[in-house]
Enzyme design. Sequence first.
Site, mmCIF file in Angstrom:
data_model
loop_
_atom_site.group_PDB
_atom_site.id
_atom_site.type_symbol
_atom_site.label_atom_id
_atom_site.label_comp_id
_atom_site.label_asym_id
_atom_site.label_seq_id
_atom_site.Cartn_x
_atom_site.Cartn_y
_atom_site.Cartn_z
ATOM 1 N N ARG A 255 14.918 -31.172 -21.098
ATOM 2 C CA ARG A 255 15.356 -32.237 -20.285
ATOM 3 C C ARG A 255 16.110 -31.558 -19.108
ATOM 4 O O ARG A 255 15.708 -31.961 -17.956
ATOM 5 C CB ARG A 255 15.834 -33.178 -20.904
ATOM 6 C CG ARG A 255 15.469 -34.068 -21.865
ATOM 7 C CD ARG A 255 14.216 -34.756 -21.314
ATOM 8 N NE ARG A 255 13.169 -35.489 -22.605
ATOM 9 C CZ ARG A 255 12.353 -35.007 -22.977
ATOM 10 N NH1 ARG A 255 11.811 -34.077 -22.752
ATOM 11 N NH2 ARG A 255 11.889 -36.011 -24.292
ATOM 12 N N CYS B 251 12.015 -45.767 -29.652
ATOM 13 C CA CYS B 251 11.264 -45.735 -28.494
ATOM 14 C C CYS B 251 10.039 -44.972 -28.916
ATOM 15 O O CYS B 251 9.534 -45.377 -29.825
ATOM 16 C CB CYS B 251 11.807 -44.983 -27.275
ATOM 17 S SG CYS B 251 12.689 -43.418 -27.824
#
Lengths: 550, 557
Positions: free
Chosen positions: A280, A234
């Site tokens: 995160r 990604c």
Amino acid sequence: YYEELYAFSYNPKQNDQQREEGWQLIDLGAEFERMGVPNDQWQHTDVNRDYKVCETYPRDLYVPITASKPIIVGSSKFRSKGRFPVLTYFYQEKKAAVCRCSQPLSGFSARCLEDESMLQAISKANHNSRFVYVMDTRPKLNALANRAAGKGYENEDNYSNIRFQFVGIENIHVMRASLQKLLEVIGARSLTMSDYLVGLESSGWLRHIKAIVDAAVFLTKAVTVEGASVLVHCSDGWDRTAQVCALGSLLMDPYYRTIKGLMVLIEKDWISFGHKFADRCDQLDGDPKEVSPIFTQFLECVWQLTEQFPHAFEYSEWFLLQIHEHVHSCQYGNFLGNNQRQREQLQLGERTHSLWDFLMSEKQNYLNPFYKPSYSEAHPVLEPSTLPYHFKFWRNMYHQFDRSMHPRQSILKTILTLKENSRKAESELQALETRLQKLGVTPIATSDPPAPPPTRDQRTNPLPPRPDSLILGAPINHKEVERHEEEDEQNEVGVEATERTDTERTVEGSSGTESRKQSYGELEGTCNGELAKEEPAVVSLELGVARMTC
Amino acid sequence: ILIKEYQIMEFAELIKTPRVDGVVLHRPFMPTVEGTLCLTGHHLILSSRQDNTEELWLLHSNIDSTEKRFVGSVGSIIVKCKDLRVIQLDIPGMEECLNIASSIEALSTLDSVSLMYPFFYRPMFEVIEDGWNSYLPQDAFKELESMTDEWRLSKVNKDFTVCPSYPPLVAVPKNIDDDTLKKVAAFRHGGRFPVLSYYHKKNGMVMMRAGQPLTGTNGRRCKEDEKLINATLRPGKRGYIIDTRTINVAQQAKARGGGFESEGNYPQWRRIHKAIDRYNVLQESLIKLVEACNDQSHSMDRWLSKLEASNWQTHIKEILTTACLAAQCIDREGASVLVHGTEGTDSTLQVSSLAQIILDPGCRTIKGFQGLVEREWLQAGHPFQQRCAQSAYSNSKPRQEAPAFLLFLDCVWQVLRQFPCSFEFNESFLVLLFEHAYASQFGTFLGSCAADRARLSLPEKTVSLWSWVNRPQELERLTNPLYEANSLVIWPSVAPQSLLLWEGLFLRWNRSSKCLDEAYEEMVHIIEYNKELQNKVNSLRRQLAQLETEDPLLDTP
């Protein structure tokens, strides 16, 4: 500071040796051996032994045998954060590899011969296919935008034998906003069905979940059907890449559908490859823009699959919820920090305990009673349907602390209790037979012993109580327990006592205190004022929201 | 039977081509079958004439609509069934295909009730208990008499003149005589005067149902009506009237002679208006929902917005909430309840029957549920004949079709999902009732009221669905292995997050059920193994206990 986190003070009364053994439970070297790596095409490399080539990768990495050190180092310089292509899963049957990396620093025209050689080496390591799939998990627009920043994606003209594919999973910011929206929607008071469904749609949450599963299905088909190797990336290769590689592996390999296997998978694709759990999950009040429910999405994807394949998983929903809980609880060291290098600096192995050891010790809590290993033997690769209606709102996750919304009787809990009862009854039966035989009497029932159930392991530990933190059955308060006991007594009148002694009651009706939470509205100012006050249909979600880190 | 059918001219004329070879059948998630297609008066049959492949037997009355497509000389007929299944038949030969298509079309839209299959069907099984006699009003009343003496069974409607849609026997307050009932009937829509629907044993409170009062714009009143419903109140107590329409709809009804109970004339009653939709609103909702479920596109947004736009789940929530409210009034407020909408044959019955599922554990058994369907739907005069004439694929303009009964079944399924151990029956039973309400070999759901059934002599000329269901082999298939009698009132959650799409019905033909079935079997296996073990343990315990009493010396461990 990390040192202030609960994990550093949590003491489950283990000695140093037990603690160390706990940390040794998951061994990634052994996991690669299980996949058949190293082999004649794939080798272990210690190029990153001091975290110098890539500081967010683990020390031990696996690359094609033709990938020399200069190729690796060159390739890493051409990849965002130095995350060059490495092996994450090896599909033995077709000798096809799943590799992962970050985006190339290609900009509009830059190229790197070492990186091209690296992909060539991956291709050559697989004799089944003449090409390698390169899966860019981002939407094409995002990848194009990255080119302006000197990043981007592989130009098919520069790389021989690659097939390039975008799969369109959104970035961490979109995912964060999506969950926020979802939680807003479901947290609303007196939510109408229409608002709920419109909100579910506009949050985009299930669309994102489906995109991840779709990508994993694409990966799985490429590997298992076409026998091609796939390189997944990604932007930085630690969010979407982790989701797709992990979920794809779980579709391909039944091992990851076992309790130990899921631990290994998470350790490999998430922890060791540097998914930034600290950022995160907001372990240290960091940058709110770094927070995102990427790992939660992975767990949800697994849950969605368990709904389609209820007997293909050794673990139940409870296991996924418990892992989710502890990713955010910071009680164990596993998920602290952003990468392995940081974890070593924090000396987590010496100063904290491992979650996997704890979960393994109460493994029986997390077993899926419907699990049939024979199914996985016959169907090692799962082929889920990704038609939209197969994706459902995961109520037990997002309304975890909202008991009034869940079924008052849980099939899972009932069946687990029955299995436990059967296990006790088996040993009692044996004891009774022995005693009768000692008395010189032939036990009447032994002439046809019941066919043994298809259990794979005979456990001897009694079922410990479920942790209170999870819904699905644990009584919310003392009063309720008492009330249920009273009801139980009433219900059991006339039942032969001996037949019931071992049977824990699982029937929960509802009345009195509990049902006061339920409101069907409209009765305000009536003859009986006490019950008239309308209570919110949705109990506060604050705790749930906090834990969802959004 | 087949021969008999051919002899009937109506059928013979309609069947232009009774047989075609080389027909290919396509069904989702099943291998294609090639074989011979036969049309009979009531069935479409496809047989491959091979031992191992299943034959297709489809009742013409199950066919909701058909479509034709031609590719070269092969024609395809897409058959859309009332049970929501869609199949495709590839028929070689243009003429054959057209003939078959027009025959199916004609045979599936026969208007005459007396030509329906139940009148031709002869059971291939032994009837142990005649279902036509299983749930007689007088038997239900005997049970009521054991609990209270405040009610009587009136024969005022014995020839269906007072209320055409009521059964001959109805339970009314003891001190209300038949003359009063006749006056009340004149004041209620369709003659549907308030009758007893449910008696709550726990506190003696009752639920009654009726048609709307015919107050009209002048606010007509009927002293007898007031007397009747007040007779069900305890001294000093108030009751609730649950009007299933919004206040606006109820107001508008006045212009057409209908209306609602005013506070002035019914001071002891508190009226609550809810918003349960009826008729074509519901039918359209079903059509949209099924269309959404059959949409094979991969867009999540499209699916969710179609699901929302269908409004089906909204109807479920509204009906269930209203039923919970009625149950709450009875069980918690200790008040009696009167439920009505306009006619009292649709939303009224949804509410009164669901409230009983919540309140009465007896209704959660297989036989109890049959009794409930019999009392609150069949005998209560839900017009099945009209409501279930067409299903979700109908192209014709809807007349009086509405999936009111299906919505009820869906709501029961929702409660079953939330209390999976409190029902003696499983999902299959609910699906079975849905299928038979729309197309059946049994006479149970024929006609629209007791008068129709008597006129058609259904008990004499057809077999009851219950006769077939209540046999051990069928009961076994329909029994919930998790069932443990639960004597409590069960309060379901009506939060949108708790109400799910009934996949077992709406996605039944759109997904492979193999994995789910296997998991279900595994569950059954675990439960049976446990029972077996417990039995063995108990018998050994007894054996040991007996030895110990025979020889006290043994009683030392």
